[in-house]
Design an enzyme around this catalytic site. Structure first.
Site, PDB file in Angstrom:
ATOM      1  N   LYS A  17      35.024  37.186  36.684  1.00 37.98           N
ATOM      2  CA  LYS A  17      33.494  37.343  37.042  1.00 37.98           C
ATOM      3  C   LYS A  17      33.431  38.233  37.660  1.00 37.98           C
ATOM      4  O   LYS A  17      32.337  39.621  37.161  1.00 37.98           O
ATOM      5  CB  LYS A  17      32.721  35.902  38.231  1.00 37.98           C
ATOM      6  CG  LYS A  17      31.853  36.295  39.436  1.00 37.98           C
ATOM      7  CD  LYS A  17      31.434  37.518  40.318  1.00 37.98           C
ATOM      8  CE  LYS A  17      32.270  36.740  41.372  1.00 37.98           C
ATOM      9  NZ  LYS A  17      32.751  37.672  42.659  1.00 37.98           N
ATOM     10  N   LYS A  46      34.746  47.930  45.349  1.00 38.05           N
ATOM     11  CA  LYS A  46      35.544  46.741  45.586  1.00 38.05           C
ATOM     12  C   LYS A  46      35.466  46.692  43.807  1.00 38.05           C
ATOM     13  O   LYS A  46      36.682  45.782  42.832  1.00 38.05           O
ATOM     14  CB  LYS A  46      34.156  45.632  45.713  1.00 38.05           C
ATOM     15  CG  LYS A  46      35.102  44.202  45.526  1.00 38.05           C
ATOM     16  CD  LYS A  46      36.735  43.917  45.666  1.00 38.05           C
ATOM     17  CE  LYS A  46      37.084  42.828  45.446  1.00 38.05           C
ATOM     18  NZ  LYS A  46      36.514  41.634  45.824  1.00 38.05           N
TER      19      LYS A  46
END
Length: 294
Positions: A241, A173
């Site tokens: 984030k 990811k």
């Protein structure tokens, strides 16, 4: 059919849970906000008062929450999943969190006789609604095969990929976010050049879509940028984030990644300008501001 527990009914989680219901899975849900819980109950799900109650009612527990501390709280905190999960259950964390946290939690789950998969997704809200998400899975391959019908209900079956051991899904990811950010910055800079030259960026996009520069980012986010449509499919604050996780991973592995660092600076500029609630394609605004374009 496995009984499914779903924790975290936000922008992504709610449509994912609805797709599980559409496939006929018995579903128990929990979320911090009551409104999405009520919506899922109206669609046929059962509500649980806590993550522990979800785990007690389910064979497979899915978590879809914002960040590493949130996953820790849901699993390890008071009234968390680990308080009541049964041996033989499978926990699938579909959040985007730090790889080292994914590995640590998987080890803790193993001590309880529970398999844990890290399975972050790509595809945004549209992919969640259409059950076309790409799923990057870290953990035991046999556990993945057991829950593959569950993941098929929320993602594209051809894009549910076993990456490797625990934490590997989260590393993948991070790679995904690097690739998207680099493409998004490049598209934004190309549009800025076109605008500065007095050329219609829509024509530029049309031409580029016919050659090697074509990409999903140019297609989807390019259109968003042209229309100035920054209604969030994935919020800038969440991408910010994620880029923090990217930076941490880069640091741990000693990989030079100047493009990722530049993208992080663009996104930090958006956060400083109060644009965290906008779609992350608003990175183009940071580029246009730097070029003194309205």
């Amino acid at each position: 059919m496995d009984r499914i527990g779903f924790i975290g009914l936000g922008l992504m989680g709610k449509p994912m849970a609805l797709n599980l219901l559409k496939k006929g899975f018995p579903l128990t849900v929990h979320s911090r906000s009551r409104a999405p819980v009520d919506a899922l109950v109206s669609a046929g799900a059962s509500a649980a008062a806590s993550p522990a109650a979800v785990a007690a009612a389910a064979d497979v527990i899915i978590t879809m929450v914002p960040d590493s501390p949130d996953v820790r709280l849901v699993l390890e905190g008071p009234q968390g999943v680990f308080e009541s999960v049964r041996a033989g259950s499978i926990v699938i964390d579909m959040s985007t969190i730090a790889p080292d946290v994914a590995r640590e939690l998987a080890a803790r789950a193993a001590g309880l006789g529970v398999e844990m998969l890290d399975a972050p997704v790509s595809g945004g809200e549209i992919g969640a609604i259409n059950a076309s998400l790409s799923v990057m899975v870290g953990g035991d391959a046999a556990a993945l095969e057991r829950v593959r019908p569950v993941l098929n209900a929320v993602g594209n079956p051809e894009r549910i990929v076993h990456i490797g051991p625990s934490g590997a899904g989260q590393v993948c990811k991070a790679c995904n976010q690097i690739c998207i950010g680099g493409a998004l910055a490049s598209v934004s800079e190309a549009f800025a050049i076109a605008r500065k030259a007095g050329i219609d960026p829509a024509r530029v996009r049309e031409a580029l879509m016919g050659g090697f520069a074509a990409s999903r980012v140019l297609e989807v986010h390019g259109e968003r940028i042209l229309k100035g449509n920054y209604v969030p499919g994935f919020k800038t604050k969440l991408y910010h984030k994620d880029l923090g996780i990217v930076g941490q991973t880069i640091h741990e592995l000693d990989v030079p990644a100047p493009v990722a660092a530049l993208v992080q600076q663009y996104v930090s500029a958006l956060m400083a300008a109060g644009r965290g609630e906008e779609d992350y394609s608003s990175l183009a605004k940071a580029v246009f501001d730097a070029a003194h374009l309205d």
